[in-house]
Scaffold this motif. Structure first.
Motif, PDB file in Angstrom:
ATOM      1  N   ARG A  32      -6.795  -3.124  16.350  1.00  0.00           N
ATOM      2  CA  ARG A  32      -5.519  -2.562  15.725  1.00  0.00           C
ATOM      3  C   ARG A  32      -5.501  -3.462  14.487  1.00  0.00           C
ATOM      4  NH1 ARG A  32      -2.942  -1.020  21.236  1.00  0.00           N
ATOM      5  NH2 ARG A  32      -4.332   0.787  21.560  1.00  0.00           N
TER       6      ARG A  32
ATOM      7  N   LEU B 113      -7.277  -5.238  12.617  1.00  0.00           N
ATOM      8  CA  LEU B 113      -8.378  -4.992  11.487  1.00  0.00           C
ATOM      9  C   LEU B 113      -8.294  -3.540  11.091  1.00  0.00           C
ATOM     10  CD1 LEU B 113     -11.617  -6.200  13.445  1.00  0.00           C
ATOM     11  CD2 LEU B 113     -10.189  -7.308  11.549  1.00  0.00           C
ATOM     12  N   ALA B 114      -7.767  -2.593  11.857  1.00  0.00           N
ATOM     13  CA  ALA B 114      -7.500  -1.489  11.254  1.00  0.00           C
ATOM     14  C   ALA B 114      -6.174  -1.576  10.288  1.00  0.00           C
ATOM     15  CB  ALA B 114      -7.077  -0.318  12.540  1.00  0.00           C
ATOM     16  N   ALA B 115      -5.222  -2.350  10.603  1.00  0.00           N
ATOM     17  CA  ALA B 115      -4.323  -2.338   9.734  1.00  0.00           C
ATOM     18  C   ALA B 115      -4.464  -3.030   8.208  1.00  0.00           C
ATOM     19  CB  ALA B 115      -2.955  -2.919  10.305  1.00  0.00           C
ATOM     20  N   ARG B 116      -5.455  -3.984   8.636  1.00  0.00           N
ATOM     21  CA  ARG B 116      -5.753  -4.882   7.464  1.00  0.00           C
ATOM     22  C   ARG B 116      -6.666  -4.023   6.789  1.00  0.00           C
ATOM     23  NH1 ARG B 116      -8.425 -10.285   9.178  1.00  0.00           N
ATOM     24  NH2 ARG B 116      -9.561  -9.678   7.366  1.00  0.00           N
ATOM     25  N   VAL B 117      -7.423  -3.404   7.047  1.00  0.00           N
ATOM     26  CA  VAL B 117      -8.489  -2.570   6.449  1.00  0.00           C
ATOM     27  C   VAL B 117      -7.636  -1.401   5.505  1.00  0.00           C
ATOM     28  CG1 VAL B 117      -9.175  -0.282   7.814  1.00  0.00           C
ATOM     29  CG2 VAL B 117     -10.858  -1.916   6.411  1.00  0.00           C
ATOM     30  N   MET B 118      -6.630  -0.979   6.177  1.00  0.00           N
ATOM     31  CA  MET B 118      -5.713  -0.127   5.424  1.00  0.00           C
ATOM     32  C   MET B 118      -4.906  -0.515   4.290  1.00  0.00           C
ATOM     33  SD  MET B 118      -4.485   2.798   8.120  1.00  0.00           S
ATOM     34  CE  MET B 118      -4.333   2.021   9.594  1.00  0.00           C
TER      35      MET B 118
ATOM     36  N   ALA C 130      -2.743  -3.557   4.715  1.00  0.00           N
ATOM     37  CA  ALA C 130      -1.493  -4.311   5.200  1.00  0.00           C
ATOM     38  C   ALA C 130      -1.679  -5.671   4.894  1.00  0.00           C
ATOM     39  CB  ALA C 130      -1.228  -4.009   6.648  1.00  0.00           C
TER      40      ALA C 130
ATOM     41  N   LEU D 128     -13.597  -7.386   6.445  1.00  0.00           N
ATOM     42  CA  LEU D 128     -12.816  -7.535   7.805  1.00  0.00           C
ATOM     43  C   LEU D 128     -13.217  -9.016   8.357  1.00  0.00           C
ATOM     44  CD1 LEU D 128     -12.800  -4.147   9.131  1.00  0.00           C
ATOM     45  CD2 LEU D 128     -10.923  -5.627   8.320  1.00  0.00           C
TER      46      LEU D 128
ATOM     47  N   ARG E 219     -12.855  -5.915  -3.640  1.00  0.00           N
ATOM     48  CA  ARG E 219     -12.409  -5.112  -2.276  1.00  0.00           C
ATOM     49  C   ARG E 219     -10.988  -4.947  -2.343  1.00  0.00           C
ATOM     50  NH1 ARG E 219     -10.069  -2.945   0.538  1.00  0.00           N
ATOM     51  NH2 ARG E 219     -10.054  -2.672   2.849  1.00  0.00           N
TER      52      ARG E 219
ATOM     53  N   PHE F 115     -13.125   3.496  13.183  1.00  0.00           N
ATOM     54  CA  PHE F 115     -13.771   2.526  14.343  1.00  0.00           C
ATOM     55  C   PHE F 115     -14.562   3.523  15.419  1.00  0.00           C
ATOM     56  CE2 PHE F 115     -10.534   0.102  12.142  1.00  0.00           C
ATOM     57  CZ  PHE F 115     -11.073  -1.114  12.316  1.00  0.00           C
TER      58      PHE F 115
ATOM     59  N   ASP G  65      -8.558   2.033  20.628  1.00  0.00           N
ATOM     60  CA  ASP G  65      -8.020   0.557  20.316  1.00  0.00           C
ATOM     61  C   ASP G  65      -7.780   0.641  18.700  1.00  0.00           C
ATOM     62  OD1 ASP G  65      -8.463  -0.292  22.636  1.00  0.00           O
ATOM     63  OD2 ASP G  65     -10.160  -1.484  22.469  1.00  0.00           O
ATOM     64  N   ALA G  66      -7.905   1.695  17.968  1.00  0.00           N
ATOM     65  CA  ALA G  66      -7.802   1.403  16.668  1.00  0.00           C
ATOM     66  C   ALA G  66      -6.704   2.262  16.303  1.00  0.00           C
ATOM     67  CB  ALA G  66      -9.138   2.327  15.868  1.00  0.00           C
TER      68      ALA G  66
ATOM     69  N   PHE H 221      -2.600   3.638  16.664  1.00  0.00           N
ATOM     70  CA  PHE H 221      -1.488   2.770  16.923  1.00  0.00           C
ATOM     71  C   PHE H 221      -0.754   3.768  17.886  1.00  0.00           C
ATOM     72  CE2 PHE H 221      -1.393   1.327  12.497  1.00  0.00           C
ATOM     73  CZ  PHE H 221      -2.064   0.211  12.790  1.00  0.00           C
TER      74      PHE H 221
ATOM     75  N   TYR I 260       0.375   6.450   8.124  1.00  0.00           N
ATOM     76  CA  TYR I 260       0.419   4.837   7.793  1.00  0.00           C
ATOM     77  C   TYR I 260      -0.171   4.362   6.623  1.00  0.00           C
ATOM     78  CZ  TYR I 260       0.363  -0.015   8.868  1.00  0.00           C
ATOM     79  OH  TYR I 260       0.623  -1.478   8.840  1.00  0.00           O
TER      80      TYR I 260
ATOM     81  N   LEU J  54       2.190   2.604   3.653  1.00  0.00           N
ATOM     82  CA  LEU J  54       1.909   1.228   3.323  1.00  0.00           C
ATOM     83  C   LEU J  54       1.757   0.852   1.836  1.00  0.00           C
ATOM     84  CD1 LEU J  54      -0.967  -0.481   5.414  1.00  0.00           C
ATOM     85  CD2 LEU J  54       1.291  -1.254   5.216  1.00  0.00           C
TER      86      LEU J  54
ATOM     87  N   ARG K  23      -6.656   9.835   9.425  1.00  0.00           N
ATOM     88  CA  ARG K  23      -5.927   8.634   8.916  1.00  0.00           C
ATOM     89  C   ARG K  23      -6.869   7.879   7.811  1.00  0.00           C
ATOM     90  NH1 ARG K  23      -4.463   3.452  12.992  1.00  0.00           N
ATOM     91  NH2 ARG K  23      -6.748   3.340  12.965  1.00  0.00           N
TER      92      ARG K  23
END
Ligand code: ATP
Ligand code: MG
Lengths: 255, 283
Positions: free
Chosen positions: A153, A155-160, A162, B85, B100, B109, B114-115, B117, B128, B132, B176
């Motif tokens: 989660r 990583l997901a936020a970071r890749v978007m 955040a 990442l 990047r 993912f 797990d990816a 929220f 989301y 952002l 997403r």
């Protein structure tokens, strides 16, 4: 018929308490235990009823509840931010891990004398020890929750896109909530335990601990059992309340 | 047409896209063959074992690329490094010459559970990345509506992810990833946790979206048939230290469907990929 079965299923929870009361009653009636040590349930409940109706027990109940919540509030306010910092920073965590584990394994009650020295004899010493014990529990659980935030989660936020701060507020905070609630629930129980013991042994003018030990001193056992029951109700009530909070705020826990 | 690019098979450090296929003198669609993502001198080690040594790679613009290779050869690590990442030990990744940070990408993912929220409703999950970026709520909501139409979503997005089936959750993940209109989308084994029916349905919708938008797409797959079926180009990777063994051009027309799987071209391409793969694994 269905309705009847459903009611029956719900009544099953009463089996345990009824069994205990039944056993108690038999034990008292058959004089398995001396009536001096074990009054029958009926007179205990009667004592409880009068204490509640005449209001004698309320001051003690309120004293314990206020002290417990006071200690808990201090622990939560100091424990949650500290736990987040600990959980977010491996180095800090590692540097204090041993100290935390050590104090967590030390019975808080062993610290009474120290706290008495520091804070003097009085109510605040009791609150301080209880707060310290609850603080450790909350601190540890919050840190644990932050540390075990699901990596994917984050990583997901970071890749978007955040930022670090956003990852913290949008992901880590929520990820740590379930464990934080566990910490709060265990913490408040811990605070209650310490407060009760403190009331018994380091002077206090009121409180359920005081009441229990006073009753024991004058051998008013019906009063003692009644007070123990009320203390149990307080502990159980706190637990149920925090569970309900938890269910409300982290319905997604474990999902 | 020979779907296979033999010239690269034995190259130690192939720069696959610089070579047109041997018997295709003119590169097809020159614009489509231009590199979108360029990776130069990538090195990555874990402890004393080397995963990538001075690795170069070009990903073509507007095409679907699939990565196929032995277990643990570093497919996930590669796309995670491209997406920033996990750090590289050395090397450079550029998107159209940009870094990047200057590039919008999407990432799906393998583990949708797990990816996503779970404290946000499905629709809010999709919004989301837009929120952002400071996109106003109303615009973000409109974008979700667009995606709903595009993906023919029939379930209620006002539910929480854990109230949805696995396939629905992965679809939400994909929406997403696509919401901010990324330049490149990466999908790491997006179907491997799904049942067959969900896989088929999401594959079709993904293909439709790709045909409509032409977004550069990179998919890691552990299923060779799927890797060939989805791809314009299959990148076959070797064991560690990882290289590109061969880039196989899949010239099958889109839209592809079940009938594609039995076409001679498809069968031949897959057989060739399997051959290369086996040779590389045994090496
Ligand atoms: N953080 C890490 N520390 C040490 N070794 C790692 C780490 N991450 C990955 N590796 C190793 O690097 C290699 C590549 O891993 P990676 O997950 O990228 O492979 P993969 O091709 O995606 O494999 P799979 O087919 O299982 O998905 C593996 O051998 C793995 O053990
Ligand atoms: Mg992988």
């Amino acid at each position: 018929m269905k309705r009847f079965e459903a009611t029956l299923a719900r009544l099953v929870v009463l089996v345990g308490p009824l069994l205990i009361i039944g056993l108690w009653w038999v034990a008292a009636a058959a004089k398995w235990v001396s009536p001096k040590l074990l009054p029958d349930p009926w007179s205990t409940l009667q004592t409880l009823w009068t204490s509640v109706m005449e209001g004698a027990i309320w001051a003690d109940f309120r004293g314990t509840a206020v002290r417990t919540l006071y200690a808990f509030a201090i622990a939560a306010v100091a424990g949650i931010p500290a736990g987040i910092v600990l959980g977010a920073n491996r180095t800090i965590y590692r540097s204090v891990e041993f100290a935390i584990d050590f104090f967590r394994s030390t019975p808080a009650t062993a610290m009474f004398p120290l706290f008495l020295l520091v804070f003097g004899i009085g109510e605040f010493s009791q609150v301080a020890v209880a707060a310290f014990a609850a603080w450790l529990v909350i601190l540890f659980n919050v840190a644990y929750g932050v540390m075990n935030a699901r990596q994917t989660r984050i990583l997901a936020a970071r890749v978007m896109g955040a930022t670090t701060g956003q990852v913290f507020r949008h992901v880590m905070f929520f990820e740590s909530l379930p464990q934080t609630f566990v910490g709060l629930r265990v913490g408040v129980s811990m605070a209650l335990v310490v407060i009760i013991v403190a009331e018994m042994f380091i002077g206090s003018s009121n409180g359920m601990g005081r009441r229990i030990i006073d009753a024991q001193q004058v051998f008013d056992l019906a009063q003692m059992y009644a007070s123990i029951l009320v203390t149990g109700v307080l502990g159980y009530g706190l637990n149920v309340f925090f569970l309900a909070l938890e269910r409300h705020f982290v319905r997604w826990s474990g999902k | 047409m020979n779907p296979v690019n033999e010239t690269l098979a034995m190259n130690a450090v192939p720069t696959p896209l610089a070579f047109p296929p041997a018997n295709e003198p003119a590169a097809p669609e020159p614009s489509a063959r231009k590199a979108h993502v360029t990776i130069r001198g990538l090195t990555k080690r874990f402890g004393d074992q080397s995963l990538y040594e001075n690795f170069d790679l070009d990903l073509p613009r507007g095409r679907v690329v699939t990565f196929f290779g032995p277990n643990g050869c570093g497919k996930s690590t590669l796309i995670n490094m491209i997406c920033g990442l996990i750090p590289m030990d050395a090397g450079e990744v550029l998107f159209d010459g940009k870094t990047r940070e200057e590039t919008t990408i999407g990432y799906v993912f393998q583990n949708y559970r797990d990816a996503l929220f779970p404290w946000k409703k499905a629709a809010d999950n999709i919004q989301y990345p837009l929120r952002l970026r400071g996109v106003p709520k109303a615009d973000a909501r409109r974008r979700v509506e667009e995606l709903v139409a595009e993906f023919e979503v029939k379930f209620d997005l006002n539910r929480y992810p854990w109230e949805l089936s696995g396939g629905q959750q992965q679809l939400v993940s994909i929406m997403r990833a696509l919401a901010p209109r990324p330049e490149v989308v990466f999908l790491d084994e997006p179907f491997s946790a799904l049942d067959y029916e969900a896989t088929l349905s999401i594959r079709e919708r993904l293909q439709a979206t790709f045909m409509r938008s032409g977004v550069t797409t990179v998919i890691v797959s552990h299923d060779l048939e799927e890797a060939v079926y989805l791809a314009d180009e299959v990148f076959l990777l070797t064991k560690r230290p990882t290289r590109v063994a061969e880039v196989v051009d899949v010239g099958l027309a889109r839209p592809r469907g079940v009938q594609t799987l039995s076409q001679p071209d498809f069968v031949r391409t897959r057989a060739h990929c399997l051959e290369v793969f086996q040779r590389e694994v045994r090496r």
